[in-house]
Every structure is written in structure tokens, then in C-alpha cells.
Design a protein around this motif. Structure first.
Motif, PDB file in Angstrom:
ATOM      1  N   ALA A  92     -25.888 -20.437  23.238  1.00 34.87           N
ATOM      2  CA  ALA A  92     -25.903 -20.296  24.698  1.00 34.87           C
ATOM      3  C   ALA A  92     -24.991 -19.161  25.147  1.00 34.87           C
ATOM      4  CB  ALA A  92     -25.491 -21.607  25.354  1.00 34.87           C
ATOM      5  N   LEU A  93     -23.770 -19.155  24.667  1.00 35.19           N
ATOM      6  CA  LEU A  93     -22.801 -18.138  25.081  1.00 35.19           C
ATOM      7  C   LEU A  93     -23.200 -16.744  24.614  1.00 35.19           C
ATOM      8  CD1 LEU A  93     -19.483 -20.086  24.394  1.00 35.19           C
ATOM      9  CD2 LEU A  93     -20.612 -19.705  26.595  1.00 35.19           C
ATOM     10  N   GLU A  94     -23.754 -16.646  23.395  1.00 33.40           N
ATOM     11  CA  GLU A  94     -24.179 -15.343  22.862  1.00 33.40           C
ATOM     12  C   GLU A  94     -25.329 -14.748  23.658  1.00 33.40           C
ATOM     13  OE1 GLU A  94     -25.062 -15.334  18.728  1.00 33.40           O
ATOM     14  OE2 GLU A  94     -23.162 -16.286  18.159  1.00 33.40           O
ATOM     15  N   ASN A  95     -26.053 -15.597  24.374  1.00 32.33           N
ATOM     16  CA  ASN A  95     -27.222 -15.124  25.124  1.00 32.33           C
ATOM     17  C   ASN A  95     -27.009 -15.155  26.631  1.00 32.33           C
ATOM     18  OD1 ASN A  95     -29.542 -14.566  23.104  1.00 32.33           O
ATOM     19  ND2 ASN A  95     -28.644 -16.491  22.380  1.00 32.33           N
ATOM     20  N   GLY A  96     -25.737 -15.080  27.036  1.00 31.74           N
ATOM     21  CA  GLY A  96     -25.437 -14.863  28.446  1.00 31.74           C
ATOM     22  C   GLY A  96     -25.404 -16.092  29.319  1.00 31.74           C
ATOM     23  N   PHE A  97     -25.398 -17.297  28.725  1.00 34.23           N
ATOM     24  CA  PHE A  97     -25.316 -18.521  29.517  1.00 34.23           C
ATOM     25  C   PHE A  97     -23.882 -19.036  29.520  1.00 34.23           C
ATOM     26  CE2 PHE A  97     -29.731 -18.153  28.336  1.00 34.23           C
ATOM     27  CZ  PHE A  97     -30.405 -18.545  29.490  1.00 34.23           C
ATOM     28  N   ASP A  98     -23.464 -19.606  30.640  1.00 36.27           N
ATOM     29  CA  ASP A  98     -22.077 -20.036  30.794  1.00 36.27           C
ATOM     30  C   ASP A  98     -21.760 -21.319  30.037  1.00 36.27           C
ATOM     31  OD1 ASP A  98     -21.578 -17.882  32.454  1.00 36.27           O
ATOM     32  OD2 ASP A  98     -22.095 -19.002  34.272  1.00 36.27           O
ATOM     33  N   SER A  99     -22.799 -22.110  29.735  1.00 38.75           N
ATOM     34  CA  SER A  99     -22.579 -23.399  29.081  1.00 38.75           C
ATOM     35  C   SER A  99     -23.834 -23.821  28.349  1.00 38.75           C
ATOM     36  CB  SER A  99     -22.210 -24.473  30.114  1.00 38.75           C
ATOM     37  OG  SER A  99     -23.308 -24.714  30.990  1.00 38.75           O
ATOM     38  N   SER A 133     -35.691 -16.347  24.546  1.00 35.37           N
ATOM     39  CA  SER A 133     -36.435 -16.134  23.305  1.00 35.37           C
ATOM     40  C   SER A 133     -35.491 -15.870  22.143  1.00 35.37           C
ATOM     41  CB  SER A 133     -37.406 -14.959  23.475  1.00 35.37           C
ATOM     42  OG  SER A 133     -38.207 -14.785  22.327  1.00 35.37           O
ATOM     43  N   ASN A 134     -34.446 -15.096  22.384  1.00 36.34           N
ATOM     44  CA  ASN A 134     -33.426 -14.886  21.348  1.00 36.34           C
ATOM     45  C   ASN A 134     -32.807 -16.216  20.942  1.00 36.34           C
ATOM     46  OD1 ASN A 134     -33.618 -12.151  20.962  1.00 36.34           O
ATOM     47  ND2 ASN A 134     -31.820 -11.617  22.171  1.00 36.34           N
ATOM     48  N   GLY A 135     -32.511 -17.031  21.946  1.00 33.01           N
ATOM     49  CA  GLY A 135     -31.934 -18.340  21.664  1.00 33.01           C
ATOM     50  C   GLY A 135     -32.870 -19.211  20.855  1.00 33.01           C
ATOM     51  N   ALA A 136     -34.148 -19.191  21.200  1.00 31.49           N
ATOM     52  CA  ALA A 136     -35.136 -19.981  20.458  1.00 31.49           C
ATOM     53  C   ALA A 136     -35.202 -19.537  19.007  1.00 31.49           C
ATOM     54  CB  ALA A 136     -36.506 -19.850  21.119  1.00 31.49           C
ATOM     55  N   ASN A 137     -35.158 -18.224  18.795  1.00 36.50           N
ATOM     56  CA  ASN A 137     -35.194 -17.692  17.438  1.00 36.50           C
ATOM     57  C   ASN A 137     -33.967 -18.125  16.643  1.00 36.50           C
ATOM     58  OD1 ASN A 137     -34.573 -15.191  15.445  1.00 36.50           O
ATOM     59  ND2 ASN A 137     -36.770 -15.378  15.773  1.00 36.50           N
ATOM     60  N   GLN A 138     -32.805 -18.123  17.277  1.00 34.07           N
ATOM     61  CA  GLN A 138     -31.583 -18.543  16.604  1.00 34.07           C
ATOM     62  C   GLN A 138     -31.595 -20.041  16.286  1.00 34.07           C
ATOM     63  OE1 GLN A 138     -28.996 -16.794  19.658  1.00 34.07           O
ATOM     64  NE2 GLN A 138     -28.000 -15.601  18.063  1.00 34.07           N
ATOM     65  N   LEU A 139     -32.228 -20.825  17.154  1.00 33.78           N
ATOM     66  CA  LEU A 139     -32.333 -22.262  16.892  1.00 33.78           C
ATOM     67  C   LEU A 139     -33.121 -22.525  15.615  1.00 33.78           C
ATOM     68  CD1 LEU A 139     -33.087 -23.559  20.505  1.00 33.78           C
ATOM     69  CD2 LEU A 139     -31.042 -24.089  19.155  1.00 33.78           C
ATOM     70  N   LEU A 140     -34.151 -21.699  15.384  1.00 32.52           N
ATOM     71  CA  LEU A 140     -35.005 -21.909  14.214  1.00 32.52           C
ATOM     72  C   LEU A 140     -34.444 -21.274  12.948  1.00 32.52           C
ATOM     73  CD1 LEU A 140     -38.615 -21.337  15.636  1.00 32.52           C
ATOM     74  CD2 LEU A 140     -37.439 -23.501  15.237  1.00 32.52           C
ATOM     75  N   ASN A 148     -29.460  -3.896  24.405  1.00 36.07           N
ATOM     76  CA  ASN A 148     -28.112  -3.651  23.898  1.00 36.07           C
ATOM     77  C   ASN A 148     -27.036  -4.404  24.671  1.00 36.07           C
ATOM     78  OD1 ASN A 148     -28.993  -1.947  21.850  1.00 36.07           O
ATOM     79  ND2 ASN A 148     -28.761  -0.098  23.090  1.00 36.07           N
ATOM     80  N   HIS A 149     -27.439  -5.020  25.812  1.00 35.27           N
ATOM     81  CA  HIS A 149     -26.452  -5.694  26.658  1.00 35.27           C
ATOM     82  C   HIS A 149     -26.916  -7.100  27.059  1.00 35.27           C
ATOM     83  CE1 HIS A 149     -25.583  -1.367  27.078  1.00 35.27           C
ATOM     84  NE2 HIS A 149     -24.330  -1.727  27.294  1.00 35.27           N
ATOM     85  N   LEU A 150     -27.774  -7.703  26.265  1.00 38.92           N
ATOM     86  CA  LEU A 150     -28.315  -9.016  26.628  1.00 38.92           C
ATOM     87  C   LEU A 150     -27.229 -10.076  26.766  1.00 38.92           C
ATOM     88  CD1 LEU A 150     -31.667  -9.570  24.671  1.00 38.92           C
ATOM     89  CD2 LEU A 150     -31.322  -9.500  27.139  1.00 38.92           C
ATOM     90  N   SER A 151     -26.198  -9.980  25.980  1.00 35.97           N
ATOM     91  CA  SER A 151     -25.154 -11.005  26.013  1.00 35.97           C
ATOM     92  C   SER A 151     -24.155 -10.781  27.146  1.00 35.97           C
ATOM     93  CB  SER A 151     -24.411 -11.050  24.677  1.00 35.97           C
ATOM     94  OG  SER A 151     -23.750  -9.818  24.433  1.00 35.97           O
ATOM     95  N   GLU A 152     -24.318  -9.675  27.874  1.00 39.19           N
ATOM     96  CA  GLU A 152     -23.388  -9.351  28.949  1.00 39.19           C
ATOM     97  C   GLU A 152     -23.977  -9.720  30.309  1.00 39.19           C
ATOM     98  OE1 GLU A 152     -22.278  -5.238  28.539  1.00 39.19           O
ATOM     99  OE2 GLU A 152     -22.206  -5.378  26.361  1.00 39.19           O
ATOM    100  N   ASN A 153     -23.138  -9.724  31.318  1.00 40.12           N
ATOM    101  CA  ASN A 153     -23.567 -10.119  32.657  1.00 40.12           C
ATOM    102  C   ASN A 153     -24.143  -8.918  33.401  1.00 40.12           C
ATOM    103  OD1 ASN A 153     -23.961 -11.711  34.923  1.00 40.12           O
ATOM    104  ND2 ASN A 153     -21.905 -11.301  35.723  1.00 40.12           N
TER     105      ASN A 153
END
Length: 287
Positions: free
Chosen positions: A77-84, A60-67, A16-21
Motif C-alpha cells: 500500500a505505502l509503496e503505491n502511494g496509499f496512506d494506509s 495494478s502494481n499492487g495487484a501484481n505485487q500481491l501475486l 517514475n513517480h507512482l509512489s509519490e504524491n
């Protein structure tokens, strides 16, 4: 079991908080356990630490969104907690061996790094049906005779049915009566996916290759060191075990994969595909 409830609550909070720090302390506070206690439970039961789980789930969430979406890489990247996008790309390539752009262009959902959300069903499977820490063992050559065919993960059972039709014709059977499913080609770990076809040998252990009937092939499993995982329960659930091996263990282990093929071993512990007390082993070659 109390620890299952703890892990389930921790995982729900993380998801529930994957996108948060969030960090390990946040998770421990949420479930009411100390940092040390929760970290130990996670490591012992699931075979990985909490920080790794969070990172791999984000990737893995990011990989799924890419496909399965047309979102821009920076937005993923930003939705999955990465700064850039650069930070996401570096982390992504370290796991998937290709850039996010290449992964999207390949249109293949691969096994390695496919860190699915752990549902209560999957949590129970990991804790009761898999040895999360494999036995590392050296074995001598094993001689197998059987049939060879092309299959995929989803239809491998049909090849076993074909083997059952000819098994009685194979001479020189070893007293062990062990049977094997052998991946008969070298596979790059970062290309293994749910839809690929691969060459497979299904056979039984033999003492020699003399007088093999037409259509029966000889296959020697080469000596060497292997990581051995035990799968317990229904064979229909084995995909979950492979997803653990390729989605978790392979990314954490200090073992180095070897180019020998992997294989499955079925011995007297295997009581049938639909028997919940069945056991079989998966051998992954390591150096």
C-alpha cells in the motif's frame, strides 16, 4: 505525431513517480503543457483522465505485487502511494471486487483492473488500432451455426482452425457470410483471467437451423444493447485490445454490463489474421 510524444513523456514521468504524491499539475509542468491541454489529450486519445490512470496503475502494481511477491499488504500500500492498508483495501476492492488478501489467495491475474504500463508500442496500438469510445447499439437476434469447444485466450486459434474444416458443410448460410466467436457461458467480470478455460462457439450466420449436420451446433446471439469496439490490424495483437476494454473502459463506463455473452464479429472488413488493414468488432453486452 506530436501528441504521442507528449503522452509518452507524461507516462514516463508518471511511471517514475507512482509512489509519490504527484498530481495532474505536476505532470503538465513536466511535459511543458497546460493542465487543460494535457488533460484533453489524455482523455481524447486514451479514453481516460490522468488522475484515473495514476490510480489504476498504482492498484495494478499492487495487484501484481500481491501475486508475485511476499511483501506485506501495508508495505505494498505505502509503496503505491496509499496512506494506509485500509485506504488501499477500499480502493482495491472497488476495482477487483475482492480484498487484497483474497486476491492474493486466489492466485489469479485477472483482466479487469489489469492496468499495464503504457509502452510506446501499446500507446500506438491504443491510438491507431482501437476505438477507445465504443459505439452503443441495439441489435436483433443473430442466428449462428458452427462448432462448440472449450478454449482459453491463448489457444482460441486452434478452435477456429477446427471450424474451417467443417464450414463448407453448414447449410442455409446467410448472404452476409459473417462469422462469429461467441463466449458461450456467463463469466463474472472480476474472475476473467489469462489462463481460464471457457466454452466458445465458432460459427457462421445462417437463415435457419434446418438440416444441420452432426456435430454442428445452433447458437442464437440474443437481441439487446451492446458496446461495440473495433480492433484494427493483426489479430495477434487482439489481447492488447481486450486489456484496454477490461483494464480501462470497463472501470470508467457508465454502462452496466448485462449477462448475455460477449462475441467477436468478422465480416468483409476482415482481410486475414496477418493483414494490417483488417478490422473486426468486439461486442460487450450492456443493459
Amino acid at each position: 505525431m506530436e501528441y504521442l510524444d507528449i503522452l509518452e513523456r507524461a507516462i514516463i514521468y508518471i511511471e517514475n513517480h507512482l509512489s509519490e504524491n504527484i498530481n495532474v499539475n505536476d505532470v503538465a509542468k513536466e511535459v511543458g503543457y497546460s493542465y487543460y491541454h494535457l488533460t484533453r489529450i489524455f482523455q481524447v486519445v486514451l479514453g481516460e483522465n490522468i488522475g484515473n490512470y495514476i490510480k489504476k496503475r498504482r492498484l495494478s502494481n499492487g495487484a501484481n505485487q500481491l501475486l508475485y511477491s511476499d511483501k506485506k499488504i501495508i508495505d505494498i500500500a505505502l509503496e503505491n502511494g496509499f496512506d494506509s492498508s485500509e485506504a488501499f483495501s477500499r480502493a482495491f476492492k472497488s476495482v477487483y471486487s475482492v480484498s487484497p488478501k483474497e486476491y492474493r489467495n486466489n492466485r489469479l491475474e485477472v483482466f479487469i483492473g489489469n492496468k499495464k504500463e503504457i509502452s510506446i508500442d501499446l500507446l500506438k496500438h491504443i491510438t491507431t488500432n482501437i476505438t477507445v469510445q465504443p459505439e452503443i447499439k441495439y441489435i436483433e437476434d443473430i442466428h449462428v451455426a458452427g462448432i462448440q469447444g472449450v478454449s482459453s485466450i491463448n489457444n482460441i486459434y486452434s478452435l477456429w482452425q477446427e471450424f474451417d474444416k467443417v464450414a463448407d458443410t453448414i447449410p442455409n448460410k446467410h448472404i452476409s457470410k459473417r462469422t462469429f466467436g461467441i463466449c458461450d457461458q456467463l463469466l463474472e467480470s472480476h474472475t476473467i483471467n489469462y489462463h481460464m478455460d471457457f466454452s466458445e462457439v465458432i460459427g457462421i450466420e445462417v437463415t435457419s437451423y434446418d438440416n444441420l449436420p452432426d456435430g454442428i451446433v445452433a447458437k442464437t446471439i440474443p437481441a439487446g444493447k451492446y458496446a461495440i469496439f473495433t480492433h484494427r490490424g493483426l489479430l495477434s495483437e487482439i489481447l492488447k485490445t481486450y486489456e484496454y476494454i477490461w483494464g480501462t473502459w470497463i472501470l470508467l463506463t457508465k454502462e452496466v454490463l448485462d449477462e448475455r455473452g460477449s462475441f467477436e464479429l468478422y465480416d468483409q472488413r476482415f482481410l486475414g489474421r496477418d493483414n494490417e488493414k483488417s478490422e473486426m468488432d468486439i461486442y460487450i453486452p450492456v443493459k
